[in-house]
Enzyme design. Structure first.
Site, short mmCIF file in Angstrom:
data_model
loop_
_atom_site.label_atom_id
_atom_site.label_comp_id
_atom_site.label_asym_id
_atom_site.label_seq_id
_atom_site.Cartn_x
_atom_site.Cartn_y
_atom_site.Cartn_z
CE LYS A 1 -34.50 6.34 -11.45
NZ LYS A 1 -35.61 7.07 -11.89
CE1 TYR B 1 -7.85 6.94 -33.83
CE2 TYR B 1 -8.94 7.11 -31.54
CZ TYR B 1 -8.44 6.30 -32.63
OH TYR B 1 -8.11 5.10 -32.29
C1 PLP Z 1 -35.74 8.55 -10.91
C2 PLP Z 1 -37.22 8.27 -10.06
C3 PLP Z 1 -36.98 9.36 -9.11
C4 PLP Z 1 -35.83 9.92 -8.40
O1 PLP Z 1 -35.50 10.92 -9.09
P1 PLP Z 1 -34.43 12.13 -8.76
O2 PLP Z 1 -34.60 13.35 -9.59
O3 PLP Z 1 -33.17 11.24 -9.06
O4 PLP Z 1 -34.40 12.43 -7.17
C5 PLP Z 1 -38.36 9.47 -8.30
N1 PLP Z 1 -39.29 8.70 -8.91
C6 PLP Z 1 -39.56 8.23 -10.01
C7 PLP Z 1 -40.72 7.77 -10.44
C8 PLP Z 1 -38.39 8.27 -10.90
O5 PLP Z 1 -38.44 7.90 -11.81
#
Ligand code: PLP
Length: 347
Positions: free
Chosen positions: A35, A244
């Site tokens: 994702k 800055y």
């Molecule tokens: C993002 C996510 C994962 C992966 O999680 P990690 O901690 O990055 O391994 C797995 N399951 C769901 C439902 C998620 O939202």
């Protein structure tokens, strides 16, 4: 010398996927969560490399992320969508053969109406109260849903990175209570859950961050190197300021290098005065405020100023940098910007 260079080691990502897979029993499959553009590292490149290495299941957050992953992994692999079937998703789900993880009775009805016969999974809530069907809704719809043969039933742990948190065992017990005896293919563990041990693995594990070298997978192989070129070097007298608002003032005759990356590149302003950059094995401190496209480094103690400094690499991981900035590795990774010259290694 132009843009900063981000090298992404696909061989290391594949090695991390294999190492996590090796922590599970042989009948347990290991998917890859890609994702948010594979946590900012490039969904097409990462998913393609993992598919070539044998990964058969992938997860994205939104249906709109699925097309690029489907193109990268070919027709055979499964691509699941955590957000399930949302309004106007039907054609995207159908055209890319994506499997929505239905999160509510409303999504189940929407899926039946818009894509009857199309593969689906179910996401159950077991205590995190973020996504997933409530136990009571699942109990009411379960027999009906089972006749549609869900591809997967999953839930997500809220505190898997903290092995001693009693919430882990409570969610595990709740997942068993909701799914035992139903002859379902099941998934509960992300990276943290893989590390909690075999009770948490069920049929399919779905790590994300561990693939990309991040905690809680402490044994991960590092994946990234981010090298920032020097734009300019100047001498600064005691009492002169840098950057800055003049938040840093030279206490001694100083040599300052200005590097070509800033918060627009995901090197967030909260790193100001906290993070280090590296010239080989020698650390140099950031001084003054990180600005949009630039940051300043005190290089007074170097014999020779190199052409570029590493802000991510063998001496400073994503989690080290996150700690310096008061955040987590996930946020640093997914913020890495679009201006880098991205170089993929291996895969
Ligand atoms: C993002 C996510 C994962 C992966 O999680 P990690 O901690 O990055 O391994 C797995 N399951 C769901 C439902 C998620 O939202």
């Amino acid at each position: 010398m132009g843009a900063a260079e981000l090298s992404i080691d696909l061989t290391a990502i594949v090695a991390n996927w294999r190492a996590l897979d090796a922590l599970t029993a042989s009948h347990v499959a290991t998917a890859a969560v890609v994702k948010a553009d594979a946590y900012g590292l490039g969904a097409a490149e990462v998913a393609g490399a993992l598919a070539r290495a044998g990964a058969r299941s992938f997860f994205v957050a939104l249906a709109g992320e699925g097309a690029a992953v489907r193109r990268a992994v070919g027709r055979e692999a499964e691509v699941f969508v955590f957000a399930g079937h949302m309004a106007n998703d039907a054609s995207t789900l159908r055209d890319n053969a994506l499997i929505p993880l239905l999160n509510s009775p409303e999504q189940w009805q929407c899926h039946q109406a818009d894509l009857p016969g199309h593969a689906f999974g179910i996401q159950l809530d077991t205590g995190m109260n973020r996504l997933g069907m409530e136990a009571a809704d699942w109990a009411g719809l379960r027999d009906h849903i089972l006749r549609g043969k869900p591809s997967l039933v999953m839930s997500h742990l809220a505190s898997a990175d903290a092995p001693d948190d009693p919430l882990n065992a409570a969610q595990l017990a709740e997942f068993h209570a909701q799914t035992d005896g139903l002859n379902l293919r099941r998934s509960l563990a992300a990276t943290g859950g893989v590390l909690l041990g075999r009770d948490y693995h069920f049929d399919l594990c779905r790590p994300g961050i561990g693939l990309y070298g991040g905690l809680p997978f402490g044994d991960a192989r590092p994946v990234l190197r981010l090298s920032l070129p020097v734009v300019q070097v100047r001498e600064v007298r005691p009492g002169e300021i840098v950057g800055y608002s003049g938040t840093w003032e030279a206490a001694r005759p100083s040599r300052i290098a200005t590097l070509a990356a800033g918060y627009a590149d995901g090197l967030i302003r909260a790193m100001s005065g906290k993070a280090l950059v590296w010239a080989g094995d020698i650390a140099c401190p950031l001084v003054g405020r990180v600005s949009m496209d630039l940051m300043a480094v005190d290089v007074t103690d170097l014999d020779k100023v190199p052409e570029a400094f590493d802000i991510l690499g063998p001496h400073q991981s994503v989690d080290d940098l996150a700690a310096a900035a008061g955040t987590i590795g996930y946020e640093i990774l997914t913020s890495l910007g679009g201006r880098y010259n991205r170089v993929y290694i291996g895969g």
